[in-house]
Write a protein that holds these residues in place. Structure first.
Motif, PDB file in Angstrom:
ATOM      1  N   GLY A  38     -14.375  19.275   1.386  1.00 27.27           N
ATOM      2  CA  GLY A  38     -14.730  20.185   2.465  1.00 27.27           C
ATOM      3  C   GLY A  38     -14.797  19.547   3.839  1.00 27.27           C
ATOM      4  O   GLY A  38     -15.319  20.143   4.782  1.00 27.27           O
ATOM      5  N   PHE A  39     -14.241  18.357   3.984  1.00 19.90           N
ATOM      6  CA  PHE A  39     -14.278  17.666   5.277  1.00 19.90           C
ATOM      7  C   PHE A  39     -13.212  18.173   6.237  1.00 19.90           C
ATOM      8  O   PHE A  39     -13.402  18.152   7.455  1.00 19.90           O
ATOM      9  N   VAL A  40     -12.064  18.577   5.704  1.00 18.22           N
ATOM     10  CA  VAL A  40     -10.943  19.069   6.517  1.00 18.22           C
ATOM     11  C   VAL A  40     -10.255  20.206   5.763  1.00 18.22           C
ATOM     12  O   VAL A  40     -10.450  20.378   4.559  1.00 18.22           O
ATOM     13  N   PHE A  41      -9.456  20.977   6.490  1.00 18.10           N
ATOM     14  CA  PHE A  41      -8.703  22.052   5.856  1.00 18.10           C
ATOM     15  C   PHE A  41      -7.333  21.584   5.368  1.00 18.10           C
ATOM     16  O   PHE A  41      -6.810  22.083   4.393  1.00 18.10           O
ATOM     17  N   LYS A  42      -6.748  20.609   6.105  1.00 24.18           N
ATOM     18  CA  LYS A  42      -5.444  20.070   5.741  1.00 24.18           C
ATOM     19  C   LYS A  42      -5.576  18.563   5.529  1.00 24.18           C
ATOM     20  O   LYS A  42      -6.220  17.879   6.332  1.00 24.18           O
ATOM     21  N   ALA A  43      -4.937  18.056   4.485  1.00 21.19           N
ATOM     22  CA  ALA A  43      -5.057  16.639   4.139  1.00 21.19           C
ATOM     23  C   ALA A  43      -4.681  15.724   5.309  1.00 21.19           C
ATOM     24  O   ALA A  43      -5.335  14.705   5.543  1.00 21.19           O
TER      25      ALA A  43
ATOM     26  N   TRP B  50      -7.318  14.323   7.939  1.00 24.59           N
ATOM     27  CA  TRP B  50      -8.277  13.248   7.663  1.00 24.59           C
ATOM     28  C   TRP B  50      -7.703  11.958   8.229  1.00 24.59           C
ATOM     29  O   TRP B  50      -6.674  11.461   7.770  1.00 24.59           O
ATOM     30  N   VAL B  51      -8.344  11.412   9.251  1.00 25.15           N
ATOM     31  CA  VAL B  51      -7.826  10.257   9.983  1.00 25.15           C
ATOM     32  C   VAL B  51      -7.673   9.025   9.090  1.00 25.15           C
ATOM     33  O   VAL B  51      -6.733   8.247   9.258  1.00 25.15           O
TER      34      VAL B  51
ATOM     35  N   VAL C 207       0.875  -1.169   0.000  1.00 24.94           N
ATOM     36  CA  VAL C 207       0.000   0.000   0.000  1.00 24.94           C
ATOM     37  C   VAL C 207       0.911   1.218   0.000  1.00 24.94           C
ATOM     38  O   VAL C 207       1.722   1.398   0.905  1.00 24.94           O
ATOM     39  N   HIS C 208       0.775   2.043  -1.024  1.00 24.70           N
ATOM     40  CA  HIS C 208       1.611   3.235  -1.151  1.00 24.70           C
ATOM     41  C   HIS C 208       0.892   4.481  -0.648  1.00 24.70           C
ATOM     42  O   HIS C 208       1.531   5.402  -0.141  1.00 24.70           O
ATOM     43  N   ALA C 209      -0.421   4.513  -0.797  1.00 20.14           N
ATOM     44  CA  ALA C 209      -1.229   5.641  -0.325  1.00 20.14           C
ATOM     45  C   ALA C 209      -2.685   5.204  -0.356  1.00 20.14           C
ATOM     46  O   ALA C 209      -3.068   4.321  -1.127  1.00 20.14           O
ATOM     47  N   TYR C 210      -3.490   5.838   0.494  1.00 20.66           N
ATOM     48  CA  TYR C 210      -4.919   5.517   0.519  1.00 20.66           C
ATOM     49  C   TYR C 210      -5.693   6.671   1.134  1.00 20.66           C
ATOM     50  O   TYR C 210      -5.143   7.509   1.851  1.00 20.66           O
ATOM     51  N   CYS C 211      -6.973   6.685   0.853  1.00 23.23           N
ATOM     52  CA  CYS C 211      -7.882   7.622   1.490  1.00 23.23           C
ATOM     53  C   CYS C 211      -9.274   7.011   1.444  1.00 23.23           C
ATOM     54  O   CYS C 211      -9.808   6.747   0.356  1.00 23.23           O
ATOM     55  N   ILE C 212      -9.835   6.746   2.607  1.00 22.92           N
ATOM     56  CA  ILE C 212     -11.188   6.205   2.692  1.00 22.92           C
ATOM     57  C   ILE C 212     -12.153   7.377   2.830  1.00 22.92           C
ATOM     58  O   ILE C 212     -12.169   8.060   3.854  1.00 22.92           O
TER      59      ILE C 212
END
Length: 182
Positions: free
Chosen positions: A154-159, A162-163, A51-56
């Motif tokens: 629009g969920f967060v201001f900084k990447a 995001w947990v 896994v190199h990167a992910y975002c759920i």
């Protein structure tokens, strides 16, 4: 007839998107995201997945993957198959306090009626939209896209806030999924 988006080189790095049918926002609850996380972790240990990167996100997952052995297509199939079954079991569990449980099960059953490959339940859309990342420019672009998705939504201001994203790890924080950094 060839498909525009296909995994041609099984050992290359690919950016993929796994999308819930009808873009249903299932991943608003941690219990469902944990199923995704544990499936990725299992495949890392047992199926040579990197896994190199992910975002759920709420209705889909952006992920950059590769394998160092075997077929990436097989691992993707296994991830989608396992998570579909596990998420179905979680939704069918009578102790699950999901307020939309009956509606969600109905929607996934309804989606399967439109697909010859599934008989009574379809969780994921069929296509993963794989993009082979063959240059550094492509890798940088996809990393930015994956990590900035919650910001754009629009969920967060900084990447890194995001947990459920590897942006935290790329920013030097700890994460729950082991990464092979690009």
């Amino acid at each position: 007839m060839g498909r525009k988006y296909a995994i041609r080189d099984q050992l290359s790095i690919y950016s993929l998107t796994f999308t819930v049918v009808n873009w249903i926002d299932l991943f608003i609850r941690d219990q469902y995201k944990l199923i995704i996380q544990s499936s990725l972790q299992y495949c890392q240990v047992n199926k040579h997945l990197k896994v190199h990167a992910y975002c759920i996100m709420t209705s889909h997952i952006h992920i950059i993957l590769s394998v160092d052995k075997g077929e990436l297509s097989d691992v993707i199939r296994d991830i989608k198959s396992f998570t579909s079954r596990a998420l179905r079991e979680e939704l069918e569990n009578k102790e699950n306090r999901e307020s939309r449980r009956e509606w969600l099960l109905w929607m996934f059953e309804r989606a399967s009626k439109k697909n010859k490959r599934n008989t009574n339940f379809q969780f994921w859309q069929q296509n993963n939209h794989p993009i082979e990342l063959s240059t550094n420019e492509m890798i940088d672009q996809r990393l930015d896209y994956v990590h900035n998705n919650p910001v754009e939504a629009g969920f967060v201001f900084k990447a890194e806030d995001w947990v459920w994203s590897s942006a935290r790890q790329y920013a030097g924080e700890n994460g729950d999924i082991e990464l092979e950094y690009l």
